[in-house]
Design a protein around this motif. Structure first.
Motif, PDB file in Angstrom:
ATOM      1  N   ASP A 244       0.834  -1.199   0.000  1.00 24.84           N
ATOM      2  CA  ASP A 244       0.000   0.000   0.000  1.00 24.84           C
ATOM      3  C   ASP A 244       0.874   1.257   0.000  1.00 24.84           C
ATOM      4  O   ASP A 244       1.668   1.462   0.934  1.00 24.84           O
ATOM      5  CB  ASP A 244      -0.900  -0.008   1.236  1.00 24.84           C
ATOM      6  CG  ASP A 244      -1.924   1.113   1.232  1.00 24.84           C
ATOM      7  OD1 ASP A 244      -1.819   2.025   0.387  1.00 24.84           O
ATOM      8  OD2 ASP A 244      -2.837   1.074   2.084  1.00 24.84           O
ATOM      9  N   PRO A 245       0.775   2.114  -1.020  1.00 23.81           N
ATOM     10  CA  PRO A 245       1.586   3.345  -1.038  1.00 23.81           C
ATOM     11  C   PRO A 245       1.407   4.217   0.197  1.00 23.81           C
ATOM     12  O   PRO A 245       2.357   4.856   0.648  1.00 23.81           O
ATOM     13  CB  PRO A 245       1.098   4.058  -2.306  1.00 23.81           C
ATOM     14  CG  PRO A 245       0.622   2.958  -3.193  1.00 23.81           C
ATOM     15  CD  PRO A 245      -0.001   1.951  -2.263  1.00 23.81           C
ATOM     16  N   ALA A 246       0.201   4.249   0.760  1.00 22.69           N
ATOM     17  CA  ALA A 246      -0.029   5.068   1.954  1.00 22.69           C
ATOM     18  C   ALA A 246       0.792   4.554   3.130  1.00 22.69           C
ATOM     19  O   ALA A 246       1.336   5.341   3.915  1.00 22.69           O
ATOM     20  CB  ALA A 246      -1.515   5.080   2.306  1.00 22.69           C
ATOM     21  N   VAL A 247       0.899   3.242   3.264  1.00 24.13           N
ATOM     22  CA  VAL A 247       1.698   2.665   4.343  1.00 24.13           C
ATOM     23  C   VAL A 247       3.177   2.981   4.133  1.00 24.13           C
ATOM     24  O   VAL A 247       3.909   3.316   5.085  1.00 24.13           O
ATOM     25  CB  VAL A 247       1.477   1.142   4.424  1.00 24.13           C
ATOM     26  CG1 VAL A 247       2.413   0.519   5.453  1.00 24.13           C
ATOM     27  CG2 VAL A 247       0.034   0.833   4.781  1.00 24.13           C
ATOM     28  N   VAL A 248       3.625   2.900   2.888  1.00 22.13           N
ATOM     29  CA  VAL A 248       5.023   3.213   2.582  1.00 22.13           C
ATOM     30  C   VAL A 248       5.341   4.652   2.978  1.00 22.13           C
ATOM     31  O   VAL A 248       6.377   4.928   3.608  1.00 22.13           O
ATOM     32  CB  VAL A 248       5.317   2.975   1.087  1.00 22.13           C
ATOM     33  CG1 VAL A 248       6.696   3.514   0.719  1.00 22.13           C
ATOM     34  CG2 VAL A 248       5.225   1.490   0.761  1.00 22.13           C
ATOM     35  N   ALA A 265       9.473  17.275   3.534  1.00 21.87           N
ATOM     36  CA  ALA A 265       9.536  16.831   2.142  1.00 21.87           C
ATOM     37  C   ALA A 265       8.131  16.573   1.627  1.00 21.87           C
ATOM     38  O   ALA A 265       7.218  16.235   2.395  1.00 21.87           O
ATOM     39  CB  ALA A 265      10.385  15.562   2.008  1.00 21.87           C
ATOM     40  N   THR A 266       7.945  16.762   0.335  1.00 20.82           N
ATOM     41  CA  THR A 266       6.724  16.338  -0.332  1.00 20.82           C
ATOM     42  C   THR A 266       7.073  15.149  -1.216  1.00 20.82           C
ATOM     43  O   THR A 266       8.120  15.145  -1.869  1.00 20.82           O
ATOM     44  CB  THR A 266       6.118  17.460  -1.191  1.00 20.82           C
ATOM     45  OG1 THR A 266       7.020  17.775  -2.269  1.00 20.82           O
ATOM     46  CG2 THR A 266       5.884  18.707  -0.361  1.00 20.82           C
ATOM     47  N   VAL A 267       6.216  14.141  -1.203  1.00 22.90           N
ATOM     48  CA  VAL A 267       6.468  12.931  -1.984  1.00 22.90           C
ATOM     49  C   VAL A 267       5.157  12.393  -2.539  1.00 22.90           C
ATOM     50  O   VAL A 267       4.162  12.289  -1.806  1.00 22.90           O
ATOM     51  CB  VAL A 267       7.148  11.828  -1.137  1.00 22.90           C
ATOM     52  CG1 VAL A 267       7.357  10.559  -1.980  1.00 22.90           C
ATOM     53  CG2 VAL A 267       8.486  12.305  -0.579  1.00 22.90           C
ATOM     54  N   LEU A 268       5.157  12.060  -3.808  1.00 24.27           N
ATOM     55  CA  LEU A 268       4.058  11.339  -4.433  1.00 24.27           C
ATOM     56  C   LEU A 268       4.589   9.969  -4.813  1.00 24.27           C
ATOM     57  O   LEU A 268       5.578   9.861  -5.545  1.00 24.27           O
ATOM     58  CB  LEU A 268       3.537  12.087  -5.668  1.00 24.27           C
ATOM     59  CG  LEU A 268       2.282  11.513  -6.338  1.00 24.27           C
ATOM     60  CD1 LEU A 268       1.450  12.646  -6.950  1.00 24.27           C
ATOM     61  CD2 LEU A 268       2.633  10.497  -7.420  1.00 24.27           C
ATOM     62  N   TYR A 269       3.937   8.936  -4.283  1.00 26.90           N
ATOM     63  CA  TYR A 269       4.383   7.563  -4.553  1.00 26.90           C
ATOM     64  C   TYR A 269       3.224   6.763  -5.127  1.00 26.90           C
ATOM     65  O   TYR A 269       2.112   6.765  -4.579  1.00 26.90           O
ATOM     66  CB  TYR A 269       4.898   6.905  -3.278  1.00 26.90           C
ATOM     67  CG  TYR A 269       5.210   5.431  -3.438  1.00 26.90           C
ATOM     68  CD1 TYR A 269       6.064   4.976  -4.448  1.00 26.90           C
ATOM     69  CD2 TYR A 269       4.641   4.479  -2.586  1.00 26.90           C
ATOM     70  CE1 TYR A 269       6.341   3.625  -4.603  1.00 26.90           C
ATOM     71  CE2 TYR A 269       4.921   3.133  -2.721  1.00 26.90           C
ATOM     72  CZ  TYR A 269       5.763   2.709  -3.740  1.00 26.90           C
ATOM     73  OH  TYR A 269       6.032   1.364  -3.894  1.00 26.90           O
ATOM     74  N   VAL A 281      -2.064   5.513  -5.795  1.00 33.50           N
ATOM     75  CA  VAL A 281      -1.248   6.690  -5.509  1.00 33.50           C
ATOM     76  C   VAL A 281      -1.499   7.196  -4.099  1.00 33.50           C
ATOM     77  O   VAL A 281      -2.644   7.295  -3.655  1.00 33.50           O
ATOM     78  CB  VAL A 281      -1.550   7.820  -6.519  1.00 33.50           C
ATOM     79  CG1 VAL A 281      -0.611   9.001  -6.294  1.00 33.50           C
ATOM     80  CG2 VAL A 281      -1.456   7.320  -7.951  1.00 33.50           C
ATOM     81  N   SER A 282      -0.417   7.544  -3.412  1.00 29.58           N
ATOM     82  CA  SER A 282      -0.508   8.278  -2.158  1.00 29.58           C
ATOM     83  C   SER A 282       0.329   9.543  -2.305  1.00 29.58           C
ATOM     84  O   SER A 282       1.444   9.506  -2.823  1.00 29.58           O
ATOM     85  CB  SER A 282       0.003   7.435  -0.985  1.00 29.58           C
ATOM     86  OG  SER A 282      -0.247   8.088   0.250  1.00 29.58           O
ATOM     87  N   ILE A 302      -6.341  13.802  -7.216  1.00 35.03           N
ATOM     88  CA  ILE A 302      -5.647  13.177  -6.087  1.00 35.03           C
ATOM     89  C   ILE A 302      -5.486  14.231  -5.000  1.00 35.03           C
ATOM     90  O   ILE A 302      -4.706  15.177  -5.157  1.00 35.03           O
ATOM     91  CB  ILE A 302      -4.266  12.634  -6.496  1.00 35.03           C
ATOM     92  CG1 ILE A 302      -4.379  11.636  -7.647  1.00 35.03           C
ATOM     93  CG2 ILE A 302      -3.574  11.989  -5.296  1.00 35.03           C
ATOM     94  CD1 ILE A 302      -3.035  11.180  -8.168  1.00 35.03           C
ATOM     95  N   GLU A 303      -6.228  14.077  -3.917  1.00 32.54           N
ATOM     96  CA  GLU A 303      -6.116  15.027  -2.820  1.00 32.54           C
ATOM     97  C   GLU A 303      -4.829  14.766  -2.033  1.00 32.54           C
ATOM     98  O   GLU A 303      -4.564  13.623  -1.643  1.00 32.54           O
ATOM     99  CB  GLU A 303      -7.330  14.913  -1.898  1.00 32.54           C
ATOM    100  CG  GLU A 303      -8.614  15.455  -2.494  1.00 32.54           C
ATOM    101  CD  GLU A 303      -8.538  16.935  -2.773  1.00 32.54           C
ATOM    102  OE1 GLU A 303      -7.866  17.665  -1.995  1.00 32.54           O
ATOM    103  OE2 GLU A 303      -9.123  17.379  -3.773  1.00 32.54           O
ATOM    104  N   PRO A 304      -4.043  15.794  -1.791  1.00 30.86           N
ATOM    105  CA  PRO A 304      -2.787  15.573  -1.055  1.00 30.86           C
ATOM    106  C   PRO A 304      -3.026  15.429   0.442  1.00 30.86           C
ATOM    107  O   PRO A 304      -3.845  16.129   1.032  1.00 30.86           O
ATOM    108  CB  PRO A 304      -1.983  16.831  -1.363  1.00 30.86           C
ATOM    109  CG  PRO A 304      -3.009  17.886  -1.627  1.00 30.86           C
ATOM    110  CD  PRO A 304      -4.180  17.179  -2.267  1.00 30.86           C
TER     111      PRO A 304
END
Length: 397
Positions: A244-248, A265-269, A281-282, A302-304
């Motif tokens: 799960d990207p959110a868990v990562v 930091a900002t990260v999109l995974y 996507v998270s 995609i809401e950040p």
């Protein structure tokens, strides 16, 4: 000693600003200016609070074995602690921390601090084999010489940090190749000034899946690049263990908060798998991607979530983003869209997004798309922030 700087047209320090200047050559000119037998630079190692020898003239190679000096201790330590010029007469039984000064025949020493905008860089001192006294003119000459040494140190520190950041950035950028069912291309443009912590990544995961990252560590310079490298490695490691990207990103946030306190930091995974019809996507505070379809261009829905570095327990979500054949996604860092306001006060953010929309086409291969997007947004202008751009496209059936 008569000052050799009385004639500004015959200034031996006038070449000190050159990029090719070394600390040793700067120190040799200091020794010549001061008519001394030895000259030494010690630089402050902030973590240890000690002065370490960085260059010396007149001791042969023995200077490399010289002692490190704590602030306040010995001749150099007193200069650093008080930030004032100091004189010592070794023939009168004065003590110094470094035994090399005693065994080399030095009788008298004059030293001054190396200061840069109020910040202590270290100490420079000159030595004489004969006993002598020093005038205020001698001190002024050495202080002027110290300023030239500071310029040399700053020039090389900036160059070394910039080069190191460049090497780090380049080493972390992956080589992208199209895979069956997914085309991809990317660009990285360094800022005109210092480097930052922008990065993109595409890496294989078990089961034929792909991990896709676009991230930006806040800040500039070598430190931001170092943190970026650490986060990239940690994210990859967590991605191997968690689907799960959110868990990562939650685990990555815990790492950042614990080991890199004060850094954000900002990260999109995203994770995708053949036939790459969707991406999970998270998004931790990163600009959302832009999607190109046959009918036009739109922002991806995609809401950040909160950016990384503030709250390791922040709620993280994963969104499923569809990607139909013939559609493309452009992921980018904020350097592509965030610019200083125009002279009239208008924010150019939406103007840049509009330019992306006008230049981004689902019909283009990602290589062409990257070229066109950058030509329309950055063009011939420089950038005040790094720009990372990654385009993914499912080819038409």
């Amino acid at each position: 000693m008569t000052s050799s700087l009385d004639d500004p047209l015959d200034d031996p320090l006038a070449v000190a600003d050159g990029a090719d200047e070394t600390l040793e050559s700067a120190l040799e000119r200091v020794r010549t200016l001061m008519d001394a037998q030895t000259a030494t630079v010690l630089l402050l190692d902030v973590p240890s609070g000690k002065l370490r020898p960085a260059a010396a003239i007149g001791f042969g190679r023995r200077w490399r074995t010289a002692s490190h000096v704590a602030l306040g201790e010995g001749f150099a330590g007193r200069i650093a602690a008080t930030r004032t010029a100091q004189v010592v007469d070794l023939t009168a039984g004065a003590t110094v921390v470094n035994p090399l000064l005693l065994t080399s025949g030095v009788a008298s020493l004059l030293g001054v601090p190396l200061l840069s905008r109020g910040r202590l860089l270290g100490v420079v001192h000159v030595g004489y084999h004969q006993r002598r006294s020093f005038s205020s003119e001698d001190v002024a000459d050495l202080e002027l010489a110290a300023a030239s040494v500071v310029r040399t140190i700053e020039t090389h520190d900036a160059h070394d940090a910039h080069l190191s950041a460049l090497v780090l950035q380049r080493s972390f950028l992956p080589t992208l190749r199209d895979v069956d069912g997914l085309e991809m291309a990317a660009r990285y443009l360094p800022a005109d000034g210092d480097f930052g912590g922008d990065w993109y990544d595409v890496f294989p995961l078990p089961g034929g899946r792909l991990g896709v990252v676009m991230g930006d560590v806040m800040g500039h310079g070598l430190q931001a690049s170092i943190v970026m490298g650490r986060l990239r490695s940690v994210l990859r490691a967590h991605a191997l263990e968690e689907d799960d990207p959110a868990v990562v990103l939650r685990l990555l946030d815990r790492t950042l908060c614990h080991f890199e306190e004060g850094t954000t930091a900002t990260v999109l995974y995203a994770v995708t798998a053949p036939p790459f019809a969707e991406l999970r996507v998270s998004n931790a505070g990163h600009p959302p991607p832009v999607r190109a379809r046959v009918g036009g261009v739109e922002g991806a829905a995609i809401e950040p979530d909160p950016l990384l570095g503030f709250d390791p327990d922040a709620r993280r979500t994963t969104t499923v983003l569809d990607l139909a054949p013939g559609e493309a996604l452009a992921l980018f860092t904020d350097g592509l869209v965030d610019l200083p306001a125009h002279d009239d006060g208008q924010d150019p953010y939406w103007e840049r997004l509009s330019r992306i929309a006008q230049s981004f086409s689902a019909e283009d291969h990602p290589e062409t798309a990257c070229t066109r997007i950058l030509a329309e947004t950055v063009g011939d202008d420089g950038t005040e922030d790094d720009v990372a751009l990654l385009v993914l496209r499912r080819p038409p059936d």
